[in-house]
Design an enzyme around this catalytic site. Structure first.
Site, short mmCIF file in Angstrom:
data_model
loop_
_atom_site.label_atom_id
_atom_site.label_comp_id
_atom_site.label_asym_id
_atom_site.label_seq_id
_atom_site.Cartn_x
_atom_site.Cartn_y
_atom_site.Cartn_z
N ASP A 65 11.94 -9.84 -46.97
CA ASP A 65 12.21 -11.00 -47.81
C ASP A 65 11.83 -10.62 -49.22
OD1 ASP A 65 12.39 -13.38 -49.18
OD2 ASP A 65 11.29 -14.57 -47.70
N ASN A 88 22.41 -6.47 -53.98
CA ASN A 88 23.45 -7.37 -53.46
C ASN A 88 22.88 -8.67 -52.91
OD1 ASN A 88 26.27 -7.88 -52.27
ND2 ASN A 88 25.00 -7.83 -50.42
N TYR A 149 28.42 -24.86 -60.40
CA TYR A 149 27.64 -23.73 -59.87
C TYR A 149 26.73 -23.25 -60.99
CZ TYR A 149 26.76 -19.27 -57.44
OH TYR A 149 26.17 -18.19 -56.80
N THR A 187 33.92 -14.48 -47.31
CA THR A 187 32.63 -14.44 -46.61
C THR A 187 32.18 -15.86 -46.32
OG1 THR A 187 31.36 -14.54 -48.67
CG2 THR A 187 31.98 -12.35 -47.88
#
Length: 265
Positions: A65, A88, A149, A187
């Site tokens: 994490d 990423n 966003y 995705t």
């Protein structure tokens, strides 16, 4: 085309699904050795097994994490012999200024914005000594105002500036730093963001497909298309490229209306 990556060691964060998983397969197909990082240990190991079975590549896993400072430092210690770092990892939520609360905003930026910056800093000495490459997978939302966003668009804009600033001089340290800006990609994360957009626009998430239909080719990018760009930019074939952002969004516009009676491919 041989990308001249055989035997190169590549670390990929956010590797367990989507673009990260596709990137792992793409590097493995070129003969690279992989260190894969993600939070979900089960999915990460399943990917590692699949990559090894398909390509015969050497694959290590690092369940991590990256928001946790101790875990991030432990992962960074495993970067001592890498040649390429692909940043990423990220899960910034959709939403407007008043919809994304302070806790979610900070958690999201800790993983993506600060996570990218910290890993670049921690890996830089190793990469400088080996003639390495950093590829930051950022996102096209950073190129334009995006009220729905806002946390992601703002973080991405910052990472674009960071990538350009670092990459503008890093060649003098024998390091290349480049960015990739995908638009919509096929995705689960992209579908989540489109569901949130559908709710904002129409009050429910039943019209997600209409949002995908608006894309330039009537579809999102395939994760493999983004992965192929990342692999090229990380390869010696792109040796003169640094400090630049490379957008892959089908042109960025909306798909033109289709004449009645036509069938598109």
């Amino acid at each position: 085309m041989d990308m001249k990556l055989r035997g190169r060691r590549v670390a990929i964060t956010g590797a367990s699904a989507g673009i990260g998983a596709a990137t792992a397969h793409a590097f493995a197909a070129e003969g690279a050795h992989l260190l894969l990082c993600a939070r979900d240990a089960t999915r990460l190991q399943a990917l590692a097994d699949a990559v090894h079975a398909q390509h015969g590549a050497a694959v290590e896993v690092a369940p991590t994490d990256l928001r946790d400072a101790d875990q991030l430092q432990a992962f960074a210690r495993r970067l001592s012999d890498i040649d390429i770092l692909v940043n990423n990892a990220g899960d910034i939520p959709g939403g407007t200024l008043l919809q994304v609360d302070d806790v979610r905003w900070r958690q999201a930026w800790e993983l993506k914005l600060m996570g990218y910056i910290q890993l670049c800093r921690l890996a830089y000495e190793t990469l400088r000594g080996r003639g390495g490459v950093i590829v930051n997978n950022i996102g096209a939302a950073g190129e334009a105002a995006n009220f729905g966003y806002i946390a992601g668009a703002t973080a991405n804009a910052a990472l674009m500036s960071f990538t350009r600033s670092l990459g503008s001089m890093s060649l003098f340290d024998n390091v290349r730093v480049v960015g990739v800006n995908p638009g919509a990609v096929g995705t689960e994360r992209s579908r989540q963001l489109k569901r949130a957009e559908s709710i904002r626009r129409w009050g429910d998430d039943a019209r997600v497909q209409e949002l995908f239909d608006e894309l330039p080719l009537g579809r999102p990018a395939h994760p493999e298309e983004v992965a192929d760009l990342i692999v090229f930019l990380a390869s010696p074939r792109a040796a003169y490229i640094s400090g630049s952002i490379h957008t892959i969004d089908g042109g960025g516009g909306k798909r033109p209306p289709q004449p009645a009676g036509t069938v598109s491919s």
